[in-house]
Design an enzyme around this catalytic site. Structure first.
Site, mmCIF file in Angstrom:
data_model
loop_
_atom_site.group_PDB
_atom_site.id
_atom_site.type_symbol
_atom_site.label_atom_id
_atom_site.label_comp_id
_atom_site.label_asym_id
_atom_site.label_seq_id
_atom_site.Cartn_x
_atom_site.Cartn_y
_atom_site.Cartn_z
ATOM 1 N N LYS A 149 -3.746 -13.208 -16.734
ATOM 2 C CA LYS A 149 -5.472 -13.388 -16.332
ATOM 3 C C LYS A 149 -5.359 -14.550 -15.381
ATOM 4 O O LYS A 149 -4.709 -15.639 -15.983
ATOM 5 C CB LYS A 149 -5.983 -13.544 -17.709
ATOM 6 C CG LYS A 149 -7.423 -13.854 -17.533
ATOM 7 C CD LYS A 149 -8.311 -14.131 -18.789
ATOM 8 C CE LYS A 149 -9.909 -14.224 -18.832
ATOM 9 N NZ LYS A 149 -10.327 -14.623 -20.009
ATOM 10 N N SER A 224 -14.051 -11.674 -20.540
ATOM 11 C CA SER A 224 -13.951 -11.919 -19.116
ATOM 12 C C SER A 224 -12.337 -11.501 -18.527
ATOM 13 O O SER A 224 -11.888 -11.700 -17.582
ATOM 14 C CB SER A 224 -13.782 -13.303 -19.006
ATOM 15 O OG SER A 224 -12.813 -13.976 -19.930
ATOM 16 N N SER A 248 -13.218 -12.348 -25.250
ATOM 17 C CA SER A 248 -13.018 -11.937 -24.140
ATOM 18 C C SER A 248 -11.476 -11.174 -23.925
ATOM 19 O O SER A 248 -11.029 -10.792 -22.887
ATOM 20 C CB SER A 248 -13.001 -12.944 -22.972
ATOM 21 O OG SER A 248 -14.164 -13.562 -22.858
#
Length: 545
Positions: A149, A224, A248
């Site tokens: 990420k 996210s 997330s």
């Protein structure tokens, strides 16, 4: 214990709204929000359905069999000389290029460096410097590609925070979690898109665009960590790292049919994130693995927790006949939506499986103290933070007027996307964050901790929905933000939680449940996920449904 009994946890919270003791005002507001938001969302959903006109595109089916092997199996066959790392990495490069036009999941692709590292891994194995057993111990992921990420630092790659504010910023070092994966022999193949500054449960921003769900490109892949979930689910990466403040990791995995694990507090290093969290909220941010195959949670958590000093035997065979399963069907509170029938059935199926195969004792629980869970979590995380805007922008956006920019956003003139703007503005509203109520919410959180501690022991887990809904249409996730308390409560409590896929809807959208354990009992929640994968099949390629 009986599956027909229901335990109501109470006694630790004097002010907890027990169902038989709910005040008239609480009952009024519960039904007011339930009816009002129900009507609003029904109308909005109809508009979404008309706008998108049905199902979007689906990523192509997986043709290369290398892409259907777990990271654990790939590592084993690479060190045994049955596979070459270069072939595996090349297969994933080709797949990323194939699916990226559908999902828009990657930020930086380090294909040349990845191929060079793959050649080095193959040379190391061919040299005979280490035995297979030594490699399995020292470098258990040697030659296996993985993705990261973009909010986590990867040396030499952009660390944009998914924001225009940091567009040209590059990381000088790896985050500790990335460094541990590299030390284990894993090879970074790409960084992936995120909600801007991690501030939304949908992955869209003004610098890298919107990431789509590989099962239906009209739907969100969550946030996210939505770039990770989309890429892994589309078979563009076997394994990835995300981070989780309110859910997330688990919510995106729930939307895309993946396994994801939020570790026990302190078990995995959570530093090396950009923008860096405020010290007051750092403890509630977790780094964890995301993958298609449950066994990969075992090897990745061994690696990620290797320097914690906490002895956890990941992969040890669980005695399911001694297991106690508690389950929670829903959280009842204002603005929390009802659980979809498919998800409720998936939860029931998981419970039935353990009961029928292992004669496991099960019991339903209710926790009235979770009535105000959403606001409690926000207040706990926000308490002690001086300036959310300064934290999110790393001091570079103090000139931004969040109210004015929120208006400018609707005209395409803001430098920020809706996620951080909503967060900045909500933090100023007493309806969501009231500093004067900090002692009350701290007391409420302590009450939850006591309730779960009284419930869970080393031989028990709690099964419950990860989220009440499957993947919504793009921008529709806004209506479900209060319902993310299903995941966020375990961030503030520090308990381990494993998201496990258990089925697919008639619209071919995946859904899962979360398996929660007591602190440092991560191995048991993951073992349960491995078992449920055997029962329900786990991840299925989007193009095969």
């Amino acid at each position: 214990m009986s599956g027909t009994d229901t335990v109501v946890l109470e006694g630790f919270c004097e002010d907890s709204p027990h169902p038989k003791m709910v005040t008239r005002m609480q009952r009024f507001w519960y039904w007011f929000w339930k009816i009002s938001l129900g009507i609003v969302h029904f109308i909005a959903h109809c508009i979404y359905v008309l706008f998108y006109c049905g199902r979007g595109k689906v990523v192509p089916s997986v043709e290369n069999p290398l892409l259907l092997k777990s990271a654990t199996k790939l590592a084993e066959e690479i060190r045994e000389g049955k596979l070459k790392s270069v072939d595996v990495v090349q297969a994933y490069i080709n797949r990323i290029l194939e699916v990226e036009p559908y999902i828009n999941a990657t930020v930086d692709r380090c294909f040349l460096d990845a191929m060079e590292e793959a050649r080095m891994a193959d040379s190391l194995i061919a040299s005979g410097q280490y035995t297979k057993e030594q490699l399995a111990d020292l470098k258990p992921l040697l030659g296996v590609p993985f993705s990261v990420k973009v909010l986590l630092l990867v040396k030499g790659l952009r660390c944009t925070g998914a924001s225009k504010i940091f567009a040209d910023l590059k990381a000088g070092d790896d985050s500790p979690s990335v460094a541990l994966m590299k030390k284990a022999g894993a090879i970074v193949i790409a960084t992936t898109n995120s909600a801007e500054m991690g501030m939304h449960f949908e992955t869209n921003n003004l610098i890298h665009g919107t990431t789509c769900n590989p099962y239906d490109t009209n739907r969100t892949s969550g946030g996210s960590s939505g770039g990770e979930s989309a890429l892994i689910s589309a078979a563009g990466s076997p394994l990835g790292l995300g981070n989780d403040l309110l859910g997330s990791i688990r919510v995106p995995c729930h939307f895309t049919g993946l396994f994801g694990h939020k570790p026990t507090m302190g078990l995995v290093p959570n530093l090396g994130c950009h923008p860096a969290p405020d010290p007051s909220m750092a403890d509630y941010l977790y780094t964890g693995p995301m993958c298609r195959y449950a066994e990969d949670l075992i090897v990745s958590m061994r690696v990620l927790s290797s320097e914690s000093g906490v002895p956890i035997n990941f992969g040890q065979k669980a005695d399911f006949r001694s297991l106690k399963i508690y389950y929670m069907k829903n959280i009842r509170g204002p603005m929390i939506v009802p659980v979809d029938k498919d998800i409720s059935q998936g939860l029931e199926n998981a419970i039935t499986y353990f009961k029928s195969k292992y004669d496991v004792k099960t019991k339903e629980i209710n926790m009235p103290s979770l009535y105000d869970a959403g606001r409690c979590v926000l207040n706990i995380i926000m308490n002690g933070m001086k300036d959310l805007k300064a934290v999110l922008t790393a001091g570079k956006g103090t000139h931004i007027n969040e109210k004015l920019d929120f208006v400018k956003f609707f005209f395409g003139k803001s430098i920020l996307s809706n996620g951080p703007l909503i967060a900045m503005n909500m933090s100023k509203l007493s309806m969501f964050y009231d500093k004067s109520k900090a002692p009350h919410y701290k007391e409420l959180m302590d009450c939850w901790a006591k309730e779960f501690d009284s419930l869970l022991d080393d031989n028990s887990v709690l099964l419950m929905p990860t989220l009440p809904v499957t993947a919504p249409y793009h921008t529709e996730m806004f209506y479900f933000l209060p319902s993310t308390c299903y995941t966020s409560i375990f961030n503030v409590l520090g308990l381990p939680s494993t998201q496990c896929p258990v089925g697919y809807t008639s619209s071919r959208l995946p859904y899962g449940i979360q398996i929660v354990g007591r602190r440092n009992n991560d191995a048991l929640t993951i073992a349960c996920a491995v078992e449920l994968e055997k029962a329900f099949g786990g991840w299925k390629s989007p193009g095969s449904l």
